[in-house]
Design an enzyme around this catalytic site. Structure first.
Site, PDB file in Angstrom:
ATOM      1  N   SER A 190       0.957  -1.441  -0.083  1.00 50.97           N
ATOM      2  CA  SER A 190       0.325  -0.640   0.492  1.00 50.97           C
ATOM      3  C   SER A 190       1.224   1.486   0.208  1.00 50.97           C
ATOM      4  O   SER A 190       0.589   1.887  -0.052  1.00 50.97           O
ATOM      5  CB  SER A 190      -0.709  -0.512   1.202  1.00 50.97           C
ATOM      6  OG  SER A 190      -0.090  -0.190   2.092  1.00 50.97           O
ATOM      7  N   TYR A 191       1.652   1.298   0.266  1.00 46.65           N
ATOM      8  CA  TYR A 191       3.441   2.652  -0.090  1.00 46.65           C
ATOM      9  C   TYR A 191       3.192   2.787  -1.277  1.00 46.65           C
ATOM     10  O   TYR A 191       3.689   1.925  -2.064  1.00 46.65           O
ATOM     11  CB  TYR A 191       4.270   2.124   0.346  1.00 46.65           C
ATOM     12  CG  TYR A 191       4.447   2.025   2.216  1.00 46.65           C
ATOM     13  CD1 TYR A 191       3.327   1.645   2.715  1.00 46.65           C
ATOM     14  CD2 TYR A 191       5.513   0.793   2.746  1.00 46.65           C
ATOM     15  CE1 TYR A 191       3.199   1.325   4.403  1.00 46.65           C
ATOM     16  CE2 TYR A 191       5.504   1.007   4.456  1.00 46.65           C
ATOM     17  CZ  TYR A 191       4.975   1.009   5.026  1.00 46.65           C
ATOM     18  OH  TYR A 191       4.860   0.502   6.489  1.00 46.65           O
ATOM     19  N   ALA A 192       2.844   4.372  -1.107  1.00 43.09           N
ATOM     20  CA  ALA A 192       2.371   4.907  -3.504  1.00 43.09           C
ATOM     21  C   ALA A 192       1.747   4.120  -3.532  1.00 43.09           C
ATOM     22  O   ALA A 192       2.230   3.714  -4.710  1.00 43.09           O
ATOM     23  CB  ALA A 192       3.903   5.385  -2.794  1.00 43.09           C
ATOM     24  N   ASP A 193       1.103   3.594  -3.490  1.00 43.10           N
ATOM     25  CA  ASP A 193       0.104   2.520  -4.146  1.00 43.10           C
ATOM     26  C   ASP A 193       1.289   1.364  -4.909  1.00 43.10           C
ATOM     27  O   ASP A 193       1.299   1.210  -6.719  1.00 43.10           O
ATOM     28  CB  ASP A 193      -0.693   3.130  -5.341  1.00 43.10           C
ATOM     29  CG  ASP A 193      -1.347   3.925  -4.766  1.00 43.10           C
ATOM     30  OD1 ASP A 193      -2.099   3.107  -4.027  1.00 43.10           O
ATOM     31  OD2 ASP A 193      -2.030   5.126  -5.701  1.00 43.10           O
ATOM     32  N   GLY A 194       2.182   0.769  -4.157  1.00 43.55           N
ATOM     33  CA  GLY A 194       2.999   0.185  -4.970  1.00 43.55           C
ATOM     34  C   GLY A 194       4.714   0.657  -5.355  1.00 43.55           C
ATOM     35  O   GLY A 194       5.736   0.033  -5.707  1.00 43.55           O
TER      36      GLY A 194
END
Length: 333
Positions: A80-84
């Protein structure tokens, strides 16, 4: 007669973090074991929480280069960090440096918009997507990023076990689960005959010591490797945030404000005294305190630039005296 122009002395060269690491070096980087896995990691994990968002692609690579040069070998991220994008940057860096086998990659699933929750289908799809972004065939440590009580533990644990059996995951842990849920998960693992969890990631710092209750007891009973999140209390324990004006300029202002009270001032004052005695930065002292705690293997530290790493990476080498530990304990009580 030709006038003589004054000679201007060149500005002194300031060594970069990488150059300093090359000069100083580490003979034997200290490593701590994640029990039952064969994995040994540097006592500080680098967080990729802001890679690809507030930290640029270039700066992310510089941080990873400096961390590796200083002896680090475990990087912590999530789908989920920066949408991958965080995972992609880590994968790109490992490919460029050719160091995949030297790194321990920890990622988390359960909070992404593409594969939310901890159903068997969501976990499997999320891990496969993470592997593609990371450009690898396995992750060493997989965390369940949330406690999804809508899904039976049995379903979640069987899905994780299948990934472990296939070699796509080496071991797994949990994040932000209660002590009761950790006990329930361990019982379920035993009844199902699946791989047990080996790690736990929760908030733990001089400003957040709730972990030291039931969770610490359960973690000790189960032999879990404790990997504290936000070990510097969102940056507060660096000493950089002392006023409302300081906090207002930070992207973590919603969390930092809670520390600006009497207790926060008391903790910073104690850190300053111990830091002066140890000739070390405040952040390193805060981390050194945490590394004395039972079960703690590798606090997960976020930095904004490569140069900030040099200070925090000295923490494992600091030996706090009993008096210094007692002073920090009293201030943070």
């Amino acid at each position: 007669m030709r006038s003589v122009q004054p000679v201007t002395a060149p500005a002194p060269l300031v060594p970069t973090t990488l150059e300093t690491a090359a000069i100083v070096g580490r003979l034997t980087p200290p490593r701590r074991a994640i029990s039952g896995t064969g994995l040994r990691v540097f006592p500080l994990a680098v967080s990729a929480r802001w890679f690809g968002s507030t930290i640029s692609d270039t700066a992310s690579g510089e941080i990873l280069d400096a961390y590796r040069a200083l002896g680090g070998n475990i990087v912590d991220t999530a789908d989920s960090y920066a949408d991958g994008r965080s995972e992609e940057l880590i994968g790109d860096w490992m490919r460029r440096r050719g160091n995949r086998d030297e790194m321990v990659v920890a990622t988390k699933v359960g909070k992404s918009t593409a594969h939310p929750g901890l159903s068997a289908a969501a976990i499997t799809a999320a891990v496969h997507a993470s592997l593609r972004r990371l450009g690898t065939d396995r992750v060493e440590l997989l965390y369940l990023h949330l406690d999804d009580e809508s899904v039976p533990f049995e379903e979640t644990l069987l899905a994780v076990d299948e990934l472990i059996r296939s070699g796509e995951v080496r071991t797994f842990g949990m994040s932000d689960h209660t002590g009761n849920r950790l006990v329930a998960a361990r019982i379920a693992c035993a009844l199902l005959g699946v791989a047990p969890m080996t790690a736990l990631q929760n908030q733990y710092s001089l400003m957040r010591r709730e972990f030291e209750g039931d969770l610490a007891q359960v973690a000790a009973q189960q032999g879990l490797a404790v990997m504290p999140r936000f070990p510097l209390a969102d940056g507060f324990l660096t000493g950089a945030y002392r006023t409302r004006a300081d906090v207002a300029a930070s992207p973590m202002r919603d969390y930092l404000g809670a520390h600006l009270g009497r207790r926060g001032r008391r903790v910073l004052a104690a850190l300053e005294r111990v830091a002066a005695q140890q000739d070390a930065p405040l952040a390193a002292i805060a981390l050194a305190w945490l590394l004395t705690k039972p079960g703690v293997v590798a606090p997960v530290v976020a930095v904004g630039s490569a140069d900030q790493l040099f200070d925090v990476m000295t923490a494992p080498d600091i030996r706090l005296t009993r008096h210094q530990l007692a002073e920090l304990e009293r201030a943070s009580a």
